[in-house]
Design an enzyme around this catalytic site. Structure first.
Site, PDB file in Angstrom:
ATOM      1  CE  LYS A 198      -3.777  -2.425   0.333  1.00 37.25           C
ATOM      2  NZ  LYS A 198      -4.595  -2.606  -0.892  1.00 37.25           N
TER       3      LYS A 198
ATOM      4  CG  ASP B 222      -3.839  -0.854  -4.015  1.00 40.85           C
ATOM      5  OD1 ASP B 222      -4.431   0.164  -4.403  1.00 40.85           O
ATOM      6  OD2 ASP B 222      -4.424  -1.896  -3.655  1.00 40.85           O
TER       7      ASP B 222
ATOM      8  CG  ASN C  34      -6.324   0.755  -1.316  1.00 41.70           C
ATOM      9  OD1 ASN C  34      -5.120   0.503  -1.114  1.00 41.70           O
ATOM     10  ND2 ASN C  34      -7.195  -0.209  -1.510  1.00 41.70           N
TER      11      ASN C  34
ATOM     12  CD  GLU D 139      -4.296  -2.634  -7.058  1.00 41.24           C
ATOM     13  OE1 GLU D 139      -3.337  -3.346  -7.427  1.00 41.24           O
ATOM     14  OE2 GLU D 139      -5.144  -3.022  -6.245  1.00 41.24           O
TER      15      GLU D 139
ATOM     16  CD  GLU E 162      -9.284  -2.896  -5.204  1.00 38.16           C
ATOM     17  OE1 GLU E 162      -8.110  -3.134  -5.527  1.00 38.16           O
ATOM     18  OE2 GLU E 162      -9.685  -2.872  -4.034  1.00 38.16           O
TER      19      GLU E 162
ATOM     20  CG  HIS F 228      -9.524  -6.865  -5.865  1.00 40.82           C
ATOM     21  ND1 HIS F 228     -10.660  -6.835  -5.098  1.00 40.82           N
ATOM     22  CD2 HIS F 228      -8.524  -6.407  -5.090  1.00 40.82           C
ATOM     23  CE1 HIS F 228     -10.357  -6.375  -3.890  1.00 40.82           C
ATOM     24  NE2 HIS F 228      -9.068  -6.106  -3.864  1.00 40.82           N
TER      25      HIS F 228
ATOM     26  N   GLY G  86      -7.854 -13.767  -5.198  1.00 43.86           N
ATOM     27  CA  GLY G  86      -7.613 -15.043  -5.874  1.00 43.86           C
ATOM     28  C   GLY G  86      -8.787 -15.981  -5.685  1.00 43.86           C
TER      29      GLY G  86
HETATM   30 MG   LIG Z   1      -6.263  -2.709  -4.590  1.00 43.39          MG
END
Ligand SMILES: [Mg+2]
Length: 348
Positions: A168, A197, A199, A223, A249, A299, A301
């Site tokens: 993150k 990422d 967010n 991301e 996502e 996004h 598994g």
């Molecule tokens: Mg993400």
């Protein structure tokens, strides 16, 4: 074959230590498990996970048991697209996107599980496999971890054989982000991938400022730099940075994805099985992405592995750290494809 029963059961547990990204604190592990039974004794399961809001799985269970489930009793479970369209229409008045789509997704997953179990093949074979294993990376770098904790968990991920890690970003300052990326780099080495990422927390200007540094530091993709619905901003950002922009996502249903592709707003698309609307919808999104030459990185598994195994443009599967006694052994950084009927062990 006919559907005879749909039953959703919710559970929720507070985490001892919440995990955090730049947008939110995830303080709960919640699940709504949706099982669909048939008159031939074949049963399928779709499990929907929640990271926060303790009562959300219970709200979804009510929606499935009282509204979505009764609508599909007596239907043939192999008519997944017909059932999907029927449930979208049923929920259209109050808004399909949102929690209702989590329920539609859970039912859709259970139906694919039934089809696989009835025919005794894994779902990826039903979708038409590519014949390749799926490369995988581990999302392990939460924002609440200290630098030492970050390094240690990234080491573990690399020891398990992942191609790289996701971490993150969006710490209060860019300097803190840089320190954290350096710490992760020291753990994964020059060849390990680092996905960053944010967010959804940056403005366009801040995303350009930080994105230039992330790309200079050799990160693999950037991301959710901006709000998921800021298609215009994402398209502008993608033109300004050479690091690939990944998002998706928090997009709901294939029509929201069409706009991302038409506007060239993402270089990598990342549908979420719950929000996008299940296996049927994610597979259709993946094929649409391929027509736009956009690679697909899931996004999460789990059962998403089956969608990736059937897509021509599969790039990576996201995973967590494997649990200590996991039967999964990564081979050359790839997830082996399961051969059990339905979703087999990947449904867990
Ligand atoms: Mg993400």
């Amino acid at each position: 074959m006919k559907i005879t029963r749909v039953n959703a059961v919710a559970s929720s547990q507070r985490r001892d230590k919440p995990i955090r990204d730049a947008l939110q604190s995830l303080d709960t592990r919640g699940t709504c498990e949706i099982s669909v039974e048939t008159d031939e004794g074949v049963c399928g399961v779709g499990s929907i996970y929640f990271g926060r809001v303790e009562k959300a799985p219970h709200t979804l269970a009510y929606l499935v048991n009282e509204v979505l489930g009764p609508e599909i009793l007596g239907q043939d479970p192999f008519m997944v697209r017909g059932i999907r369209d029927r449930l979208w229409q049923l929920t259209d008045y109050h808004g399909t996107v949102g929690l209702a789509l989590f329920g539609i997704a859970g039912i859709d997953i259970a139906l694919w599980d039934i089809m696989g179990r009835a025919l005794e093949v894994p779902v990826w074979r039903l979708l038409g496999g590519q014949g390749k294993n799926v490369p995988s990376y581990a999302m392990v770098g939460w924002l609440n971890y200290s630098l030492d904790e970050l390094k240690s968990i990234c080491n573990q991920a690399m020891e398990q054989g992942f191609r790289g890690v996701k971490m993150k970003v969006g710490a209060p300052t860019l300097e803190e982000d840089e320190q954290r990326i350096e710490a992760v780099r020291s753990a994964v080495g020059d060849k390990g991938l680092i996905m960053v990422d944010a967010n959804q927390v940056f403005s366009l200007n801040e995303a350009v400022r930080r994105g230039l540094v992330y790309q200079e530091m050799g990160c693999t993709w950037f991301e959710e730099p901006l709000r998921a619905d800021d298609t215009d901003g994402l398209a502008r950002l993608a033109l300004q940075l050479s690091i690939p922009i990944a998002s998706g996502e928090n997009n709901y249903g294939k029509r929201q994805f069409r706009e991302l592709f038409e506007r060239r707003a993402v270089d990598i698309v990342q549908p979420d099985l719950r929000r996008a609307g299940g296996v049927t919808e994610c597979f259709e999104i993946g094929l649409m992405a391929d027509a736009f030459n956009v690679p697909y990185a899931s996004h999460g598994g789990g059962v998403h592995l089956h969608v990736l195994a059937a897509l021509p443009n599969a790039l990576y599967m996201e995973s967590g750290l494997l649990p200590p006694n996991s039967p999964v052994k990564l081979v050359d950084g790839c997830y082996p494809l399961p051969e059990e009927p339905g979703f087999g062990r990947s449904a867990e």
